[in-house]
Design a protein around this motif. Sequence first.
Motif, PDB file in Angstrom:
ATOM      1  N   ALA A 195       3.980   5.518   2.682  1.00  0.00           N
ATOM      2  CA  ALA A 195       4.309   7.147   2.458  1.00  0.00           C
ATOM      3  C   ALA A 195       4.105   7.644   3.989  1.00  0.00           C
ATOM      4  O   ALA A 195       4.971   8.511   4.297  1.00  0.00           O
ATOM      5  N   GLU A 196       3.095   7.401   4.534  1.00  0.00           N
ATOM      6  CA  GLU A 196       2.879   7.993   5.814  1.00  0.00           C
ATOM      7  C   GLU A 196       4.045   7.317   7.079  1.00  0.00           C
ATOM      8  O   GLU A 196       4.489   8.227   7.894  1.00  0.00           O
ATOM      9  N   LYS A 240       7.125   9.284   6.502  1.00  0.00           N
ATOM     10  CA  LYS A 240       7.261  10.697   7.171  1.00  0.00           C
ATOM     11  C   LYS A 240       7.000  10.646   8.680  1.00  0.00           C
ATOM     12  O   LYS A 240       7.978  11.128   9.347  1.00  0.00           O
ATOM     13  N   LEU A 273       6.758   6.171  -5.278  1.00  0.00           N
ATOM     14  CA  LEU A 273       7.403   7.443  -4.648  1.00  0.00           C
ATOM     15  C   LEU A 273       8.661   7.359  -4.554  1.00  0.00           C
ATOM     16  O   LEU A 273       9.433   6.040  -4.759  1.00  0.00           O
ATOM     17  N   PRO A 307       3.322  10.195  -3.740  1.00  0.00           N
ATOM     18  CA  PRO A 307       2.830   9.223  -4.323  1.00  0.00           C
ATOM     19  C   PRO A 307       2.143   9.458  -5.637  1.00  0.00           C
ATOM     20  O   PRO A 307       1.462  10.413  -5.439  1.00  0.00           O
ATOM     21  N   GLN A 308       2.429   8.672  -6.712  1.00  0.00           N
ATOM     22  CA  GLN A 308       1.868   8.899  -7.975  1.00  0.00           C
ATOM     23  C   GLN A 308       1.783   7.850  -8.877  1.00  0.00           C
ATOM     24  O   GLN A 308       2.420   6.740  -8.748  1.00  0.00           O
ATOM     25  N   GLN A 309       0.897   7.682  -9.449  1.00  0.00           N
ATOM     26  CA  GLN A 309       0.471   6.344 -10.605  1.00  0.00           C
ATOM     27  C   GLN A 309       1.344   6.626 -11.836  1.00  0.00           C
ATOM     28  O   GLN A 309       1.509   7.712 -12.268  1.00  0.00           O
ATOM     29  N   ASP A 328       0.861  -1.098   0.059  1.00  0.00           N
ATOM     30  CA  ASP A 328      -0.051   0.002   0.159  1.00  0.00           C
ATOM     31  C   ASP A 328       0.913   1.272   0.138  1.00  0.00           C
ATOM     32  O   ASP A 328       1.567   1.512   0.957  1.00  0.00           O
ATOM     33  N   ILE A 329       0.913   2.090  -1.100  1.00  0.00           N
ATOM     34  CA  ILE A 329       1.788   3.057  -1.226  1.00  0.00           C
ATOM     35  C   ILE A 329       1.523   4.040  -0.348  1.00  0.00           C
ATOM     36  O   ILE A 329       2.544   4.997   0.051  1.00  0.00           O
ATOM     37  N   GLN A 330       0.157   4.610  -0.092  1.00  0.00           N
ATOM     38  CA  GLN A 330      -0.278   5.723   0.890  1.00  0.00           C
ATOM     39  C   GLN A 330       0.266   5.242   2.054  1.00  0.00           C
ATOM     40  O   GLN A 330       0.795   6.379   3.124  1.00  0.00           O
ATOM     41  N   ALA A 331      -0.041   4.166   2.760  1.00  0.00           N
ATOM     42  CA  ALA A 331       0.441   3.729   4.088  1.00  0.00           C
ATOM     43  C   ALA A 331       1.925   3.892   4.152  1.00  0.00           C
ATOM     44  O   ALA A 331       2.294   4.341   5.274  1.00  0.00           O
ATOM     45  N   TRP A 350       1.662   2.298  -8.592  1.00  0.00           N
ATOM     46  CA  TRP A 350       2.103   3.429  -7.674  1.00  0.00           C
ATOM     47  C   TRP A 350       3.510   3.558  -7.354  1.00  0.00           C
ATOM     48  O   TRP A 350       4.153   2.539  -6.976  1.00  0.00           O
TER      49      TRP A 350
END
Length: 270
Positions: free
Chosen positions: A230-231, A234, A254, A244-246, A225-228, A252
């Motif tokens: 990314a968090e 940080k 980053l 993140p971007q597709q 999971d790219i969003q998780a 995905w």
Amino acid sequence: MTDGNRHPFVWYELLTSDPEAAEAFYTGLLGWTLRDAGMKEMRYSLVSVGDGAPIAGIMGGAACVTPPAQEGAQSSVGQQPPPGWVGYVGTAQVDASAQQLVQAGGAVLFGPQDIPGVGRFAMMRDPQGAVFALFHGLPGDRPPALGTEPLPGHVAWHELHAVDGVSAFDFYAAQFGWTKDAAIDMGPMGIYQLFAIDGVSRGGMMTKMPEAPQPYWLFYFSVPDIQAAAERVKATGGRLLLGPQQVPGGSWILNAMDPQGALFGLTAPA
């Protein structure tokens, strides 16, 4: 460790100014397990995913970068190289491959040298300045399985940011037999040329952004999971640089920097 024709990446190594902190960062981010390699002269941790075979190493010795004391001041860097990831390319003959690379415009930075009980390696620089290494394991070592689906925590993509992407591809193709795959037109950023090993896409090459101080290899680790992820980057002291971007195909990505200053990437399925 390879059959001499495939020349895949077979190992990855992080040189860092604070190995304990780096180990904590990446294990929290990627779920790695670590064990000490037992080297007397240095701290070297072997990286695995679960109970699997080691896939990478983390070692100390990189330069400590002192943050500027005030705006406009310059950072001071020691004699050691800055923190960063290095990829090892498998070859049947390290010495012969190193000589061929030099004849093609590359340079030997260190070695060739034996690692007792492990194999032989040489640290190299390509004609444009990007650093990588050559490696051959002990007799009887089997080449790594090159699956088509990236496994969580493993390197899933290899990306070269070169002074000139076209000539960089020509160099690596001639040395390692890597072949062209799809080419993606990124407009003002130029062409993103995918390369394949044994017919499977393993990475891409491009002309670096003008602000990048030097050419470099960037390695993308697979996460679910790219969003998780990314968090987590940080929250644990890392810094997001892109995404993140597709990307074309739906995956995905980053780009990030770990707390010690090493660049890395993450990728996740669509």
